[in-house]
Design an enzyme around this catalytic site. Sequence first.
Site, mmCIF file in Angstrom:
data_model
loop_
_atom_site.group_PDB
_atom_site.id
_atom_site.type_symbol
_atom_site.label_atom_id
_atom_site.label_comp_id
_atom_site.label_asym_id
_atom_site.label_seq_id
_atom_site.Cartn_x
_atom_site.Cartn_y
_atom_site.Cartn_z
ATOM 1 N N CYS A 132 47.674 -27.387 -38.660
ATOM 2 C CA CYS A 132 48.165 -28.578 -37.947
ATOM 3 C C CYS A 132 47.623 -29.857 -38.581
ATOM 4 C CB CYS A 132 47.770 -28.493 -36.476
ATOM 5 S SG CYS A 132 48.295 -29.926 -35.537
ATOM 6 N N CYS A 135 46.601 -32.592 -36.121
ATOM 7 C CA CYS A 135 45.328 -32.342 -35.430
ATOM 8 C C CYS A 135 44.137 -32.569 -36.368
ATOM 9 C CB CYS A 135 45.232 -30.891 -34.935
ATOM 10 S SG CYS A 135 46.736 -30.226 -34.258
ATOM 11 N N ASP A 136 44.242 -32.106 -37.602
ATOM 12 C CA ASP A 136 43.051 -32.003 -38.447
ATOM 13 C C ASP A 136 43.040 -32.891 -39.691
ATOM 14 O OD1 ASP A 136 42.040 -30.084 -36.704
ATOM 15 O OD2 ASP A 136 43.075 -28.459 -37.737
#
Length: 313
Positions: A132, A135-136
């Site tokens: 992701c 997200c990261d």
Amino acid sequence: MYKSVIIGTGPGGLTAAIYLARAGLAPLVIEGPEPGGQLTTTTEVENFPGFPDGIMGPELMDNMRKQAQRFGARFQTGWVNEVDFSKRPYTLQVEGIGEVQAESVIISTGASAKYIGIPGEKENVGRGVSTCATCDGFFFRNKKIIVVGGGDSAMEEANYLTRFASEVVLVHRRSELRASKIMQDRARNNDKISWSLNRTPLEVVAGERGVTGLKLRNNETGEEEIIETDGLFVAIGHTPNTRFLGGQLTTDDYGYLLVKPGTTETNIPGVFACGDVQDSRYRQAISAAGTGCMAALDCEKFLDEVEAAQVTV
Ligand code: NAP
């Protein structure tokens, strides 16, 4: 018999549980083998509104669960093997619980990111391996990243990651990309992206502090090589968790549940879908939570209408 059963405990399912419980409907929430969903496999969540300093994924999910319990949601662990949506009340065969009957059902079973299936990959999730970018990506500021995949997801993730990374190498197992032309062009016009095509990933190389490289086979020469990297984003698609539905609900070509536009209604009255199981586009915790709220409100309205019809008869 339950008025409402929620299958799945990601942000979608738990938000639906909070709303239905607050409405006095005491839903049964069936928790599968990964309680809390995908967020429990991440570390810090920095983009969920309301947490200026971020919050750990598992803690966020635990808080949502407690919030639903506070209002009377009932949680049971089980694995739904089969459903029968041919007549109401609907019947679920749940391993670990038994037969469950419900007047309405909310499906929030999520989608699972696909992994390549090579050594070192799963072991290093959260230590440089991610599925992701939203997200990261932030954790890879000024670092080198590899993205694996040749579809629209891979192009999108690679482009997005150039906001943070010093360099993004796109690795794909064939010479031709599967992605749409517009997405390919966008990636090809991005100076920060370099290409390593016709290469099959063989192994994630990692040290004590996480990922250091990706071992590949050059499919033209058969030679093996290692590309050094700080991070590996696997972008080869997601699988929505719908197999247990036995084809009773309408899906798109990729298996994502189809809902009536602007609602969470599936093709079966009283069966609703929220979260990633019906969303191949946004796939965010906050958007899943939003559709969880919608599913609960749609469900409440459905139950009210059923009750009103019974009173009238
Ligand atoms: P996809 O189109 O199925 O592409 C998956 C890619 O991963 C393919 O290139 C495939 O290689 C590769 N792959 C699969 N298994 C692999 C493995 N084990 N090892 C190495 N590579 C592997 O999936 P997607 O990119 O997630 O797209 C899914 C759907 O969502 C599509 O309809 C797409 O258009 C849509 N989408 C749209 C957008 C957008 O418009 N913004 C963004 C993301 C996704 P091969 O090509 O060799 O099979």
